[in-house]
Design a protein around this motif. Structure first.
Motif, PDB file in Angstrom:
ATOM      1  N   VAL A 348       0.849  -1.201   0.000  1.00  0.00           N
ATOM      2  CA  VAL A 348       0.000   0.000   0.000  1.00  0.00           C
ATOM      3  C   VAL A 348       0.882   1.249   0.000  1.00  0.00           C
ATOM      4  N   LEU A 349       1.923   1.216   0.840  1.00  0.00           N
ATOM      5  CA  LEU A 349       2.828   2.378   0.934  1.00  0.00           C
ATOM      6  C   LEU A 349       3.448   2.693  -0.430  1.00  0.00           C
ATOM      7  N   SER A 350       3.830   1.604  -1.112  1.00  0.00           N
ATOM      8  CA  SER A 350       4.449   1.783  -2.430  1.00  0.00           C
ATOM      9  C   SER A 350       3.468   2.428  -3.411  1.00  0.00           C
ATOM     10  N   ASN A 351       2.186   2.011  -3.330  1.00  0.00           N
ATOM     11  CA  ASN A 351       1.161   2.626  -4.201  1.00  0.00           C
ATOM     12  C   ASN A 351       0.977   4.109  -3.878  1.00  0.00           C
ATOM     13  N   VAL A 352       0.924   4.400  -2.565  1.00  0.00           N
ATOM     14  CA  VAL A 352       0.759   5.799  -2.152  1.00  0.00           C
ATOM     15  C   VAL A 352       1.948   6.622  -2.672  1.00  0.00           C
ATOM     16  N   TYR A 353       3.140   6.015  -2.572  1.00  0.00           N
ATOM     17  CA  TYR A 353       4.341   6.718  -3.033  1.00  0.00           C
ATOM     18  C   TYR A 353       4.229   7.029  -4.534  1.00  0.00           C
ATOM     19  N   GLN A 354       3.774   6.029  -5.311  1.00  0.00           N
ATOM     20  CA  GLN A 354       3.642   6.205  -6.760  1.00  0.00           C
ATOM     21  C   GLN A 354       2.642   7.321  -7.112  1.00  0.00           C
ATOM     22  N   SER A 355       1.485   7.268  -6.419  1.00  0.00           N
ATOM     23  CA  SER A 355       0.459   8.294  -6.692  1.00  0.00           C
ATOM     24  C   SER A 355       0.986   9.673  -6.336  1.00  0.00           C
ATOM     25  N   ASN A 356       1.711   9.726  -5.213  1.00  0.00           N
ATOM     26  CA  ASN A 356       2.272  11.010  -4.788  1.00  0.00           C
ATOM     27  C   ASN A 356       3.287  11.522  -5.826  1.00  0.00           C
ATOM     28  N   ALA A 486      -4.895   8.031 -26.802  1.00  0.00           N
ATOM     29  CA  ALA A 486      -4.123   8.191 -25.561  1.00  0.00           C
ATOM     30  C   ALA A 486      -5.072   8.325 -24.371  1.00  0.00           C
ATOM     31  N   GLN A 487      -6.174   9.033 -24.599  1.00  0.00           N
ATOM     32  CA  GLN A 487      -7.137   9.208 -23.498  1.00  0.00           C
ATOM     33  C   GLN A 487      -7.761   7.878 -23.088  1.00  0.00           C
ATOM     34  N   GLN A 488      -8.007   7.022 -24.105  1.00  0.00           N
ATOM     35  CA  GLN A 488      -8.582   5.704 -23.765  1.00  0.00           C
ATOM     36  C   GLN A 488      -7.587   4.841 -23.008  1.00  0.00           C
ATOM     37  N   LYS A 489      -6.339   4.991 -23.401  1.00  0.00           N
ATOM     38  CA  LYS A 489      -5.321   4.112 -22.825  1.00  0.00           C
ATOM     39  C   LYS A 489      -4.945   4.546 -21.411  1.00  0.00           C
ATOM     40  N   LEU A 490      -4.707   5.824 -21.228  1.00  0.00           N
ATOM     41  CA  LEU A 490      -4.264   6.328 -19.936  1.00  0.00           C
ATOM     42  C   LEU A 490      -5.127   7.512 -19.541  1.00  0.00           C
ATOM     43  N   VAL A 491      -5.911   7.305 -18.489  1.00  0.00           N
ATOM     44  CA  VAL A 491      -6.863   8.360 -18.153  1.00  0.00           C
ATOM     45  C   VAL A 491      -6.181   9.550 -17.484  1.00  0.00           C
ATOM     46  N   GLU A 492      -5.074   9.284 -16.796  1.00  0.00           N
ATOM     47  CA  GLU A 492      -4.588  10.350 -15.912  1.00  0.00           C
ATOM     48  C   GLU A 492      -3.735  11.446 -16.577  1.00  0.00           C
ATOM     49  N   GLY A 493      -3.374  11.294 -17.838  1.00  0.00           N
ATOM     50  CA  GLY A 493      -2.535  12.326 -18.479  1.00  0.00           C
ATOM     51  C   GLY A 493      -3.266  13.666 -18.591  1.00  0.00           C
TER      52      GLY A 493
END
Ligand code: ADP
Length: 532
Positions: A348-356, A486-493
């Motif tokens: 979980v920590l690793s995920n939080v780190y990635q999102s951050n 690109a929008q379909q593939k990766l939502v967060e850009g």
């Protein structure tokens, strides 16, 4: 009878007809407009004076002449105050000038009654070749003061406004002043004999220039373009000349030829005038559109600036807490607060780190954009080896490439010259291009190349990823642009990375480029920098 008497009568008829017709025309053009009402009042004042003027040269006795002189002056009494009234209304000065106008009407009304006094005209005497001419009494001098006083005051108001006026208004004032000058030049000859200067009223015919120019300026204000005025004047002169030729035709043949030519010229004149006006109107519309566009553009620039400022402030406020979060997570992961109790929490920590990290990246992009928009990007130029930068970026991304199972190809030409650049900025751009290739490629390869092309060093990264459509190529490198796939593939850009890259490369006098054979067929992104 002296022939000049006929001329004086004719000038009276001319002025009377012209001012009556123009007065009616001005009034019926817009009966509700105050400007038109006051201008037509002025025209009728001139007309009344002119009607009396027709008859004095024709009268046979001293009494009759005196009567026409008196009537003539009653009309003249009001001409100047009517004119001032019109000028004041037209210049939108009524509130400020109201008292003066009322006073003007009062003095003019008084003088219109005083014309019958023996102190206004003492008697009739022969002057020049005239049998009867009036001898001015003491009141006559004051009457002239009233008459010219209000005209000069109107003239003063017009001149004062001429300086501030622009475009059509300026042209109108000029025309009105020109009419005034002509009328004075001609009309002043009416007064010489009164003061025993031997010049009879030959210039009287010009007295209605006043009316003609003012009416023209007010009625034709939409077409007060010097080209229209010149065309109208030239056509009028040509038509009048031809009309006279038509009148003096001496044979039937000549009469037929002249009448056909006249009709032809009239028709051509109308067509020509209409096309000149249409052309001018179109040009004015374009000018107006351009002005509107400019205003909207200025507003947009302002809004864009406000948005950039907001972005900059918001991003600065976000960056600090994000960096603190990053620090704490790293410390927990490193065991600074004791061992992590179980692997699940570690994950979980690793995920939080990635999102951050993602958020920090985003905020940095926003900050870059706002710095670019505000022209605050600072460059630290030095001699650099692009090869070093490229290799470092590849090294930093090697794990991501490996994790995705992509094949990495590296092709760096030998003996490339060093160039002057800002290491950090170029690093940022290369990192972005490579990172995008990894993001948008699921299988296949990523190829990184560096080579010389004439006076340029070219760095390009090709991949076998999602590719680009022709429409994408047009809009890539613009703020917030993201292709549909690109929008379909990766939502967060968010579509800021390439914009920042372009600006940074342009800051080095370089160019960015993007190529692709089509959607799903991979793409090549990169930039070229000048060697010198
Ligand atoms: P983001 O990746 O956050 O959307 P960028 O500015 O980095 O923003 O990229 C803008 C757009 O350019 C992307 O959304 C994508 O449509 C396109 N793009 C960038 N790199 C690639 C690539 N390697 N392959 C295909 N499309 C790309």
């Amino acid at each position: 009878m002296d022939i000049s008497y006929l001329y004086f009568t004719f000038s009276g008829v001319f002025n009377a007809v012209v001012s009556t017709l123009l007065g009616l025309l001005v009034y019926f053009k817009d009966p509700r407009s105050q400007v038109n009402k006051t201008l037509s009042l002025f025209c009728f004042g001139v007309a009344m004076w002119s009607y009396a003027y027709i008859f004095w040269p024709l009268s046979q006795t001293a009494e009759e002449t005196l009567l026409y002189f008196q009537l003539l002056h009653i009309g003249a009494c009001f001409v100047s105050i009517f004119y001032l009234h019109f000028v004041v209304i037209w210049l939108n000065l009524y509130q400020a000038q109201k008292k003066i106008i009322i006073f003007g009407y009062l003095t003019s009304a008084i003088f219109s009654l005083l014309v019958f006094s023996p102190h206004f005209i003492k008697g009739m005497v022969p002057k020049f070749s005239m049998y009867f001419w009036a001898e001015p009494g003491v009141l006559y001098h004051f009457y002239l003061l009233n008459f010219f006083g209000w005209f000069f005051y109107s003239c003063y108001l017009l001149l004062k406004h001429l300086r501030q006026a622009e475009g059509v208004k300026k042209m109108q004032i000029k025309l009105i002043l020109l009419g005034m000058a002509l009328s004075f030049l001609g009309g002043s000859t009416n007064y010489f004999l009164w003061y025993n200067i031997n010049i009879p009223p030959y210039g009287n015919i010009l007295a209605s220039s006043f009316v003609i120019f003012s009416a023209y300026a007010i009625i034709r204000y939409k077409f007060l373009d010097i080209r229209v005025i010149a065309t109208e004047a030239a056509l009028l002169v040509m038509n009048i000349l031809l009309f006279f030729r038509f009148i003096i035709s001496s044979s039937l043949m000549e009469w037929i030829i002249n009448s056909v030519t006249l009709v032809g010229l009239l028709f051509l004149s109308l067509v020509l005038l209409r096309s000149v006006k249409r052309e001018i109107r179109r040009r004015e519309e374009i000018q107006k559109l351009a002005a509107d566009l400019k205003a909207v553009n200025e507003k947009l620039v302002e809004l864009d600036k406000a948005k950039s400022e907001f972005l900059s402030i918001a991003s600065h406020q976000l960056r600090t807490p994000l960096t603190i979060i990053k620090g704490y997570i790293s410390m927990i992961q490193d065991g600074d607060y004791g061992p992590v109790p179980n692997p699940k929490i570690g994950e979980v920590l690793s995920n939080v780190y990635q999102s951050n990290e993602h958020l920090i990246h985003l905020v940095n992009d926003f900050l870059d954009v706002s710095r670019i928009d505000a022209g605050r990007t600072e460059y630290k130029f030095e001699k650099v080896d692009l090869k070093d930068i490229l290799e470092e970026v590849v090294k930093q991304n090697a794990n991501r490439i490996k994790e995705k199972g992509l094949k990495l190809k590296l092709a760096i030409a030998k003996n490339l010259p060093r160039i002057t650049a800002d290491v950090e900025k170029i690093h940022h751009a290369v990192f972005n291009f490579l990172s995008n290739s990894i993001k948008y490629t699921d299988k296949g390869f990523i190829k990184t190349e560096l080579f010389r092309d004439g006076n340029w060093l070219v760095c390009q990264i090709s991949d076998s990823g999602i590719g680009l459509s022709p429409a994408d190529k047009e809009n890539l490198f613009q703020k917030f642009y993201r292709s549909e796939n690109a929008q379909q593939k990766l939502v967060e850009g968010v579509g800021l990375g390439l914009f920042v890259c372009r600006k940074l490369i342009e800051g080095h006098r370089g160019e960015v480029f993007a190529e692709s054979p089509g959607v799903g067929k991979g793409s090549t992104f990169g930039f070229r920098l000048p060697i010198k």
